[in-house]
Design a protein around this motif. Sequence first.
Motif, short mmCIF file in Angstrom:
data_model
loop_
_atom_site.label_atom_id
_atom_site.label_comp_id
_atom_site.label_asym_id
_atom_site.label_seq_id
_atom_site.Cartn_x
_atom_site.Cartn_y
_atom_site.Cartn_z
N LEU A 99 0.76 -1.18 -0.12
CA LEU A 99 0.07 0.09 0.21
C LEU A 99 0.93 1.30 -0.06
O LEU A 99 0.53 2.00 -0.86
N LYS A 100 1.93 1.30 0.77
CA LYS A 100 2.57 2.66 1.06
C LYS A 100 3.57 2.88 -0.14
O LYS A 100 3.50 4.01 -0.55
N GLU A 101 4.14 1.83 -0.60
CA GLU A 101 4.89 2.09 -1.82
C GLU A 101 4.48 1.77 -3.16
O GLU A 101 4.62 2.46 -4.05
N ASN A 102 3.10 1.52 -3.02
CA ASN A 102 2.27 1.27 -4.20
C ASN A 102 2.95 0.59 -5.27
O ASN A 102 3.07 0.73 -6.58
N LEU A 103 3.58 -0.78 -4.60
CA LEU A 103 4.04 -1.51 -5.67
C LEU A 103 3.24 -2.71 -5.88
O LEU A 103 2.75 -3.39 -5.03
N ILE A 104 3.42 -3.10 -7.23
CA ILE A 104 2.52 -4.38 -7.54
C ILE A 104 3.35 -5.34 -8.11
O ILE A 104 4.33 -4.95 -9.10
N LEU A 105 3.47 -6.67 -7.63
CA LEU A 105 4.19 -7.65 -8.55
C LEU A 105 3.77 -7.90 -9.84
O LEU A 105 2.72 -8.56 -9.87
N ASP A 106 4.31 -7.70 -10.63
CA ASP A 106 4.01 -7.65 -12.08
C ASP A 106 5.21 -8.03 -12.93
O ASP A 106 6.39 -7.85 -12.53
N ASP A 107 5.22 -8.02 -14.15
CA ASP A 107 6.36 -8.01 -15.05
C ASP A 107 6.94 -6.65 -15.59
O ASP A 107 7.50 -6.58 -16.42
N ASN A 108 6.42 -5.62 -14.95
CA ASN A 108 6.70 -4.25 -15.31
C ASN A 108 8.17 -3.98 -14.67
O ASN A 108 8.56 -4.22 -13.57
N PRO A 109 9.09 -3.78 -15.60
CA PRO A 109 10.51 -3.53 -15.01
C PRO A 109 10.69 -2.40 -13.83
O PRO A 109 11.58 -2.62 -13.14
N THR A 110 9.85 -1.51 -13.94
CA THR A 110 9.83 -0.37 -13.18
C THR A 110 9.79 -0.93 -11.64
O THR A 110 10.25 -0.68 -10.64
N ASN A 111 8.47 -1.68 -11.65
CA ASN A 111 8.04 -2.24 -10.31
C ASN A 111 9.07 -3.22 -9.88
O ASN A 111 9.33 -3.28 -8.72
N LYS A 112 9.81 -3.98 -10.84
CA LYS A 112 10.78 -4.94 -10.57
C LYS A 112 11.94 -4.22 -9.79
O LYS A 112 12.44 -4.58 -8.46
N LEU A 113 12.29 -3.07 -10.55
CA LEU A 113 13.67 -2.40 -9.90
C LEU A 113 13.25 -1.84 -8.46
O LEU A 113 14.11 -1.95 -7.70
N MET A 114 11.95 -0.93 -8.43
CA MET A 114 11.69 -0.47 -7.20
C MET A 114 11.57 -1.47 -6.04
O MET A 114 11.85 -1.28 -4.94
N ILE A 115 11.12 -2.73 -6.33
CA ILE A 115 11.17 -3.73 -5.43
C ILE A 115 12.44 -4.08 -4.97
O ILE A 115 12.69 -4.18 -3.62
N ASN A 116 13.39 -4.16 -5.65
CA ASN A 116 14.61 -4.70 -5.45
C ASN A 116 15.33 -3.27 -4.78
O ASN A 116 16.20 -3.84 -3.81
N ILE A 117 15.26 -2.17 -5.23
CA ILE A 117 16.04 -1.23 -4.31
C ILE A 117 15.27 -0.98 -2.94
O ILE A 117 16.25 -0.84 -2.08
N LEU A 118 13.80 -1.03 -2.67
CA LEU A 118 13.41 -0.89 -1.45
C LEU A 118 13.91 -2.07 -0.61
O LEU A 118 13.84 -1.91 0.67
N SER A 119 13.90 -3.25 -1.13
CA SER A 119 14.14 -4.34 -0.25
C SER A 119 15.74 -4.39 -0.01
O SER A 119 16.10 -4.49 1.23
N SER A 120 16.70 -3.67 -0.80
CA SER A 120 17.75 -3.52 -0.51
C SER A 120 18.09 -2.61 0.67
O SER A 120 18.92 -2.72 1.66
N PHE A 121 17.33 -1.53 0.68
CA PHE A 121 17.22 -0.60 1.92
C PHE A 121 16.88 -1.08 2.97
O PHE A 121 17.25 -0.78 4.28
N ALA A 122 15.76 -1.90 2.95
CA ALA A 122 15.33 -2.56 4.16
C ALA A 122 16.19 -3.31 4.82
O ALA A 122 16.33 -3.31 5.80
N GLN A 123 17.04 -4.20 3.79
CA GLN A 123 18.07 -5.15 4.57
C GLN A 123 19.21 -4.16 4.99
O GLN A 123 19.94 -4.51 6.06
N PHE A 124 19.56 -3.14 4.52
CA PHE A 124 20.50 -2.27 5.17
C PHE A 124 19.92 -1.82 6.54
O PHE A 124 21.04 -1.91 7.24
#
Length: 132
Positions: A99-124
């Motif tokens: 909800l907050k990041e408004n990310l949807i799991l799909d084949d959209n390259p932008t969504n894939k990139l954002m999921i990876n970036i945000l998960s990297s920050f969360a891990q950090f």
Amino acid sequence: MKVAIYCRTSKTDGSQNNLNQKLELEQFAKAMNYNYEIFEEQESTRKTRPIKNKIFQEALQKKWDLILVWKLDRWARSMQELINDLEVMRVNNVQFRTLKENLILDDNPTNKLMINILSSFAQFERDIIRER
């Protein structure tokens, strides 16, 4: 659409609760006219999240069309866990949305990139907290 809403906090000492997550997620689900059920989990570790694991397995068995969470870090506690879970969901046609990041799991390259970036920050952030 059958939706599992998942809310999680890390502590039960009163310093954290699911109320904000729950209210916003439920409001969104109602606005989208979803048929939903809310699941709450508190003071969980990466290895002991029975409610999350139950929802995940049920979604793979097609009980849920969508898993809705407040933020990515509420679903997964590590980048590897998130990537693995999302890939399993994608292969099994389970929808996932934050909800907050408004990310949807799909084949959209932008969504894939954002999921990876945000998960990297969360891990950090998790690593920094552990280091302290």
